[in-house]
Design a protein around this motif. Structure first.
Motif, PDB file in Angstrom:
ATOM      1  N   ILE A   1     -12.710 -11.931  -8.069  1.00 28.08           N
ATOM      2  CA  ILE A   1     -13.462 -12.038  -9.313  1.00 28.08           C
ATOM      3  C   ILE A   1     -14.860 -12.499  -8.942  1.00 28.08           C
ATOM      4  CG2 ILE A   1     -13.659 -13.231 -11.526  1.00 28.08           C
ATOM      5  CD1 ILE A   1     -10.620 -13.645 -11.447  1.00 28.08           C
ATOM      6  N   GLN A   2     -15.870 -11.739  -9.312  1.00 27.31           N
ATOM      7  CA  GLN A   2     -17.249 -12.049  -8.919  1.00 27.31           C
ATOM      8  C   GLN A   2     -17.919 -12.828 -10.049  1.00 27.31           C
ATOM      9  OE1 GLN A   2     -19.154  -8.396  -7.450  1.00 27.31           O
ATOM     10  NE2 GLN A   2     -17.119  -7.631  -6.913  1.00 27.31           N
ATOM     11  N   LEU A   3     -18.138 -14.123  -9.822  1.00 24.53           N
ATOM     12  CA  LEU A   3     -18.711 -15.001 -10.837  1.00 24.53           C
ATOM     13  C   LEU A   3     -20.235 -14.870 -10.865  1.00 24.53           C
ATOM     14  CD1 LEU A   3     -16.523 -18.155 -10.106  1.00 24.53           C
ATOM     15  CD2 LEU A   3     -16.141 -16.379 -11.814  1.00 24.53           C
ATOM     16  N   PRO A   4     -20.866 -15.104 -12.024  1.00 24.29           N
ATOM     17  CA  PRO A   4     -22.330 -14.951 -12.156  1.00 24.29           C
ATOM     18  C   PRO A   4     -23.137 -15.857 -11.235  1.00 24.29           C
ATOM     19  CG  PRO A   4     -21.282 -15.130 -14.319  1.00 24.29           C
ATOM     20  CD  PRO A   4     -20.232 -15.463 -13.299  1.00 24.29           C
ATOM     21  N   ILE A   5     -22.554 -16.971 -10.785  1.00 29.38           N
ATOM     22  CA  ILE A   5     -23.299 -17.937  -9.966  1.00 29.38           C
ATOM     23  C   ILE A   5     -23.335 -17.531  -8.485  1.00 29.38           C
ATOM     24  CG2 ILE A   5     -22.885 -19.877 -11.492  1.00 29.38           C
ATOM     25  CD1 ILE A   5     -20.561 -20.721  -9.728  1.00 29.38           C
ATOM     26  N   GLY A   6     -22.888 -16.310  -8.188  1.00 29.83           N
ATOM     27  CA  GLY A   6     -22.929 -15.837  -6.809  1.00 29.83           C
ATOM     28  C   GLY A   6     -21.739 -16.249  -5.976  1.00 29.83           C
ATOM     29  N   VAL A   7     -20.670 -16.683  -6.627  1.00 33.91           N
ATOM     30  CA  VAL A   7     -19.453 -17.107  -5.939  1.00 33.91           C
ATOM     31  C   VAL A   7     -18.314 -16.163  -6.309  1.00 33.91           C
ATOM     32  CG1 VAL A   7     -17.755 -18.970  -5.686  1.00 33.91           C
ATOM     33  CG2 VAL A   7     -20.190 -19.507  -5.909  1.00 33.91           C
ATOM     34  N   THR A   8     -17.477 -15.817  -5.356  1.00 31.56           N
ATOM     35  CA  THR A   8     -16.314 -14.990  -5.644  1.00 31.56           C
ATOM     36  C   THR A   8     -15.061 -15.857  -5.665  1.00 31.56           C
ATOM     37  OG1 THR A   8     -16.037 -14.455  -3.288  1.00 31.56           O
ATOM     38  CG2 THR A   8     -17.320 -12.912  -4.637  1.00 31.56           C
ATOM     39  N   PHE A   9     -14.110 -15.455  -6.483  1.00 31.30           N
ATOM     40  CA  PHE A   9     -12.857 -16.194  -6.653  1.00 31.30           C
ATOM     41  C   PHE A   9     -11.698 -15.244  -6.381  1.00 31.30           C
ATOM     42  CE2 PHE A   9      -9.407 -17.476  -9.605  1.00 31.30           C
ATOM     43  CZ  PHE A   9      -9.087 -18.695  -9.036  1.00 31.30           C
ATOM     44  N   GLN A  10     -10.774 -15.639  -5.514  1.00 27.10           N
ATOM     45  CA  GLN A  10      -9.644 -14.783  -5.141  1.00 27.10           C
ATOM     46  C   GLN A  10      -8.349 -15.381  -5.696  1.00 27.10           C
ATOM     47  OE1 GLN A  10      -9.325 -14.040  -0.942  1.00 27.10           O
ATOM     48  NE2 GLN A  10      -7.704 -12.507  -1.192  1.00 27.10           N
ATOM     49  N   PRO A  11      -7.879 -14.890  -6.835  1.00 22.16           N
ATOM     50  CA  PRO A  11      -6.680 -15.471  -7.473  1.00 22.16           C
ATOM     51  C   PRO A  11      -5.427 -15.392  -6.605  1.00 22.16           C
ATOM     52  CG  PRO A  11      -7.849 -14.020  -8.989  1.00 22.16           C
ATOM     53  CD  PRO A  11      -8.457 -13.817  -7.649  1.00 22.16           C
ATOM     54  N   SER A  12      -5.304 -14.353  -5.774  1.00 17.36           N
ATOM     55  CA  SER A  12      -4.088 -14.171  -4.985  1.00 17.36           C
ATOM     56  C   SER A  12      -3.816 -15.343  -4.044  1.00 17.36           C
ATOM     57  CB  SER A  12      -4.153 -12.872  -4.178  1.00 17.36           C
ATOM     58  OG  SER A  12      -5.262 -12.877  -3.294  1.00 17.36           O
ATOM     59  N   GLU A  13      -4.863 -16.094  -3.668  1.00 14.52           N
ATOM     60  CA  GLU A  13      -4.666 -17.250  -2.791  1.00 14.52           C
ATOM     61  C   GLU A  13      -3.723 -18.275  -3.421  1.00 14.52           C
ATOM     62  OE1 GLU A  13      -5.614 -18.044   0.295  1.00 14.52           O
ATOM     63  OE2 GLU A  13      -6.596 -16.117   0.597  1.00 14.52           O
ATOM     64  N   PHE A  14      -3.738 -18.362  -4.742  1.00 12.53           N
ATOM     65  CA  PHE A  14      -2.918 -19.366  -5.424  1.00 12.53           C
ATOM     66  C   PHE A  14      -1.466 -18.912  -5.579  1.00 12.53           C
ATOM     67  CE2 PHE A  14      -7.293 -20.200  -6.397  1.00 12.53           C
ATOM     68  CZ  PHE A  14      -7.389 -21.565  -6.230  1.00 12.53           C
ATOM     69  N   GLY A  15      -1.202 -17.657  -5.202  1.00  9.53           N
ATOM     70  CA  GLY A  15       0.182 -17.207  -5.159  1.00  9.53           C
ATOM     71  C   GLY A  15       0.966 -17.894  -4.056  1.00  9.53           C
ATOM     72  N   LYS A  16       0.266 -18.390  -3.050  1.00  6.72           N
ATOM     73  CA  LYS A  16       0.933 -19.040  -1.909  1.00  6.72           C
ATOM     74  C   LYS A  16       1.544 -20.387  -2.300  1.00  6.72           C
ATOM     75  CE  LYS A  16      -2.375 -16.582   0.972  1.00  6.72           C
ATOM     76  NZ  LYS A  16      -3.619 -16.655   1.749  1.00  6.72           N
ATOM     77  N   PRO A  17       0.764 -21.311  -2.884  1.00  7.69           N
ATOM     78  CA  PRO A  17       1.419 -22.547  -3.343  1.00  7.69           C
ATOM     79  C   PRO A  17       2.412 -22.301  -4.473  1.00  7.69           C
ATOM     80  CG  PRO A  17      -0.900 -22.509  -3.994  1.00  7.69           C
ATOM     81  CD  PRO A  17      -0.703 -21.392  -3.035  1.00  7.69           C
ATOM     82  N   LEU A  18       2.144 -21.302  -5.323  1.00  9.08           N
ATOM     83  CA  LEU A  18       3.043 -21.037  -6.438  1.00  9.08           C
ATOM     84  C   LEU A  18       4.421 -20.590  -5.961  1.00  9.08           C
ATOM     85  CD1 LEU A  18       1.033 -19.281  -9.306  1.00  9.08           C
ATOM     86  CD2 LEU A  18       2.236 -21.466  -9.381  1.00  9.08           C
ATOM     87  N   ILE A  19       4.472 -19.713  -4.948  1.00 10.15           N
ATOM     88  CA  ILE A  19       5.776 -19.228  -4.493  1.00 10.15           C
ATOM     89  C   ILE A  19       6.584 -20.357  -3.854  1.00 10.15           C
ATOM     90  CG2 ILE A  19       5.254 -18.475  -2.120  1.00 10.15           C
ATOM     91  CD1 ILE A  19       7.192 -16.473  -4.781  1.00 10.15           C
ATOM     92  N   ILE A  20       5.900 -21.301  -3.207  1.00  5.27           N
ATOM     93  CA  ILE A  20       6.585 -22.480  -2.663  1.00  5.27           C
ATOM     94  C   ILE A  20       7.148 -23.327  -3.801  1.00  5.27           C
ATOM     95  CG2 ILE A  20       6.295 -24.640  -1.379  1.00  5.27           C
ATOM     96  CD1 ILE A  20       4.081 -23.229   0.236  1.00  5.27           C
ATOM     97  N   LEU A  21       6.323 -23.576  -4.818  1.00  5.29           N
ATOM     98  CA  LEU A  21       6.748 -24.426  -5.941  1.00  5.29           C
ATOM     99  C   LEU A  21       7.845 -23.764  -6.768  1.00  5.29           C
ATOM    100  CD1 LEU A  21       3.263 -25.770  -7.076  1.00  5.29           C
ATOM    101  CD2 LEU A  21       5.104 -27.097  -6.039  1.00  5.29           C
ATOM    102  N   PHE A  22       7.738 -22.458  -6.982  1.00 12.48           N
ATOM    103  CA  PHE A  22       8.776 -21.756  -7.751  1.00 12.48           C
ATOM    104  C   PHE A  22      10.120 -21.815  -7.031  1.00 12.48           C
ATOM    105  CE2 PHE A  22       5.569 -18.781 -10.033  1.00 12.48           C
ATOM    106  CZ  PHE A  22       5.379 -19.745 -11.014  1.00 12.48           C
ATOM    107  N   THR A  23      10.103 -21.633  -5.702  1.00 14.75           N
ATOM    108  CA  THR A  23      11.353 -21.657  -4.937  1.00 14.75           C
ATOM    109  C   THR A  23      11.948 -23.065  -4.919  1.00 14.75           C
ATOM    110  OG1 THR A  23      10.418 -19.919  -3.511  1.00 14.75           O
ATOM    111  CG2 THR A  23      12.427 -20.988  -2.755  1.00 14.75           C
ATOM    112  N   ALA A  24      11.115 -24.063  -4.652  1.00 14.95           N
ATOM    113  CA  ALA A  24      11.602 -25.449  -4.612  1.00 14.95           C
ATOM    114  C   ALA A  24      12.104 -25.905  -5.983  1.00 14.95           C
ATOM    115  CB  ALA A  24      10.489 -26.374  -4.124  1.00 14.95           C
ATOM    116  N   SER A  25      11.392 -25.510  -7.043  1.00 13.16           N
ATOM    117  CA  SER A  25      11.812 -25.930  -8.385  1.00 13.16           C
ATOM    118  C   SER A  25      13.104 -25.236  -8.805  1.00 13.16           C
ATOM    119  CB  SER A  25      10.704 -25.658  -9.406  1.00 13.16           C
ATOM    120  OG  SER A  25      10.452 -24.265  -9.532  1.00 13.16           O
ATOM    121  N   ALA A  26      13.350 -24.017  -8.310  1.00 13.12           N
ATOM    122  CA  ALA A  26      14.605 -23.323  -8.610  1.00 13.12           C
ATOM    123  C   ALA A  26      15.785 -24.078  -7.999  1.00 13.12           C
ATOM    124  CB  ALA A  26      14.557 -21.892  -8.082  1.00 13.12           C
TER     125      ALA A  26
END
Length: 399
Positions: A109-134
Motif C-alpha cells: 500500500i503506497q501511502l501519500p507520505i512516501g512510505v509503503t506498507f506491506q500488510p502480508s508481513e502481519f500474516g506471520k504473527p497472526l498465523i502463530i497467534l491463531f494456531t496457539a489460540s486454537a
C-alpha cells in the motif's frame, strides 16, 4: 515517574538477552542503512539524514509494538476476536491491488507520505497467534481435541485465505515464510488424535522438497516449464542462483554484484562506509542485498555479529520452549524462532546465491517498517510467554 516507566517497559522477568540482542541488531542495522544511503546521493546530505530519521522512526514504533503486544495481546483475546482480526487482515491484503505493482508484486500500500506498507508481513504473527489460540481453546474444550480439523479448523481457513491472496499478489517469498511458520507451529502439539495428520504433513513436505530439488535444481525441467507461465520471473531467479554470471549485464546484474561485493571484502572488510557496490550496482542495497554491503564493509566480523545475535535469540526462545509444558506458549516461542530463522536463511541464502533470491528482508538489518513492526509484535508476545514461564518457575509450578 516510576508508573510511567513501567507503562512503557516490558513485563518483569522478560528475557534480557533477547532485549539486548534486538537492540544491538537495531543499532547495527541503522548504521548500515545510513552507510547505504550515502550510495544513493552524490551531493545532498539530506538523503542520508532522511534515511536515518525514517529508520529511527520505525525503530521507535517497533518498540511501542513490542511493549503493546507484551502487555495487551493474550490468547484468550485473540481467540475471542479471531474472526474480526482475520477480516481486518483480509481487507488490508486486498487494498494493495488498487496500487501499481512494485517489482511485479501487488504487495504494498503506497501511502501519500512516501512510505509503503506491506500488510502480508502481519500474516506471520497472526498465523502463530491463531494456531496457539486454537490449542488454548482446545485445552478448555475437550471436543476440539477429537480431530486435527476440529482443533485447527480456524488457523487452516486463515492460512488458506492468506495463501490465495499471496499467490494473487505474486508474493511468493512471504508465502514461503508463512507456510514454514505454520508447519512448525502445527508440529508442536502432541495429541494422539492429530499425530497421523502431522506425519502425513511431514511426509508431503519431504517429498515435495525432494521433487522440487530434482525438477528445478538438479535438472532444468521445472525451470523450462516455469518459463512458459506467468511465473517466468521465478525461473530467472533459479537460473541466477545456478550461475549469476550468465547474464551479468541483464537479469544476473544484482546477484553477480552481490557476490562481487562479498568477494571484495577480503575477509576483514573494506571498512565502514567504504563499499563500492552500494553506488548503483545494487538497487536494493538497503533491503534485499544489505547483507552484501555489510560483508563488503565489515567482512567476517559484521556477518559474525549478526549470526551471533540471531543465534542467541534463537537459543533463548527454544530454551524456554523446552522448559514449559504449556503447549500454546511452546507454539508461540517455536513459531517466533522459525520466523526469525527462515528470514535469516532465505536472505543469506539469496544474497550468497545459494538459493534463489526471494526478496525476504534480513530482520532488524534491512530497511522496511512493515517487517520490523511485524517481528516486533511477535517478539513482544514471545517475551510475555517467557515472563509467565519464569514466574511459574519461581512459584515452583513446574516442579
Amino acid at each position: 515517574m516510576r508508573d510511567f516507566l513501567n507503562g512503557i517497559s516490558l513485563r518483569e522477568n522478560s528475557d534480557r538477552t533477547i532485549n539486548i540482542c534486538v537492540f544491538l541488531l537495531m543499532c547495527f542495522g541503522t548504521a548500515m542503512i545510513a552507510s547505504v544511503a550515502v550510495g544513493a546521493t552524490k551531493s545532498s546530505i539530506m538523503t542520508v539524514i532522511k534515511a536515518i530519521v525514517k529508520q529511527i522512526s520505525f525503530l521507535l514504533a517497533s518498540y511501542i509494538c513490542i511493549v503493546s503486544a507484551n502487555k495487551i495481546i493474550t490468547l484468550k483475546r485473540v481467540w475471542r476476536l479471531r474472526a474480526m482480526l482475520l477480516l481486518i487482515f483480509v481487507a488490508l491484503m486486498i487494498i494493495p491491488f488498487a496500487f501499481p505493482a512494485i517489482g511485479g508484486s501487488h504487495a504494498w500500500i503506497q501511502l501519500p507520505i512516501g512510505v509503503t506498507f506491506q500488510p502480508s508481513e502481519f500474516g506471520k504473527p497472526l498465523i502463530i497467534l491463531f494456531t496457539a489460540s486454537a490449542v488454548f481453546a482446545a485445552i478448555r474444550k475437550r471436543k476440539m481435541q477429537e480431530s486435527f480439523w476440529k482443533m485447527f479448523s480456524f488457523p487452516l481457513i486463515a492460512y488458506g485465505i492468506t495463501l490465495i491472496l499471496l499467490v494473487l499478489q505474486k508474493d511468493f517469498g512471504t508465502l514461503m515464510i508463512i507456510s514454514g511458520i505454520f508447519y512448525f507451529c502445527l508440529m508442536v502439539p502432541s495429541y494422539p488424535k492429530i499425530q497421523k495428520v502431522q506425519r502425513i504433513a511431514t511426509t508431503l513436505l519431504v517429498v515435495g522438497a525432494l521433487s522440487a530439488g530434482l525438477l528445478f535444481f538438479v535438472s532444468d525441467i521445472g525451470v523450462n516449464m516455469l518459463k512458459q507461465t506467468p511465473l517466468a520471473h521465478i525461473a530467472t531467479r533459479i537460473e541466477n542462483m545456478k550461475n549469476p554470471f550468465n547474464d551479468i549485464y541483464g537479469n544476473g546484474y544484482q546477484p553477480a554484484n552481490s557476490l562481487y561485493g562479498i568477494a571484495d571484502s577480503n575477509i576483514f572488510g573494506k571498512g565502514f562506509g567504504n563499499s563500492s557496490r552500494k553506488y548503483g550496482y545494487l538497487t536494493q542495497a538497503d533491503n534485499d542485498y544489505i547483507l552484501a554491503v555489510t560483508i563488503e564493509e565489515t567482512g567476517i566480523f559484521g556477518l559474525g555479529f549478526i549470526l551471533l545475535m540471531y543465534t542467541l535469540i534463537e537459543y533463548r526462545l527454544f530454551y524456554y520452549a523446552l522448559r514449559t509444558r504449556d503447549v500454546p506458549k511452546k507454539i508461540i516461542l517455536i513459531g517466533t524462532g522459525a520466523y526469525l530463522f527462515m528470514h535469516f536463511a532465505l536472505n543469506v541464502g539469496g544474497v550468497g546465491a545459494l538459493i534463489p533470491m526471494t526478496g525476504i528482508p534480513l530482520l532488524y538489518i534491512s530497511s522496511g517498517g512493515s517487517s520490523i513492526l511485524a517481528i516486533s509484535l511477535t517478539i513482544g508476545v514471545a517475551q510475555q510467554c517467557i515472563s509467565r514461564i519464569r514466574e511459574q518457575e519461581m512459584k515452583g509450578e513446574f516442579k
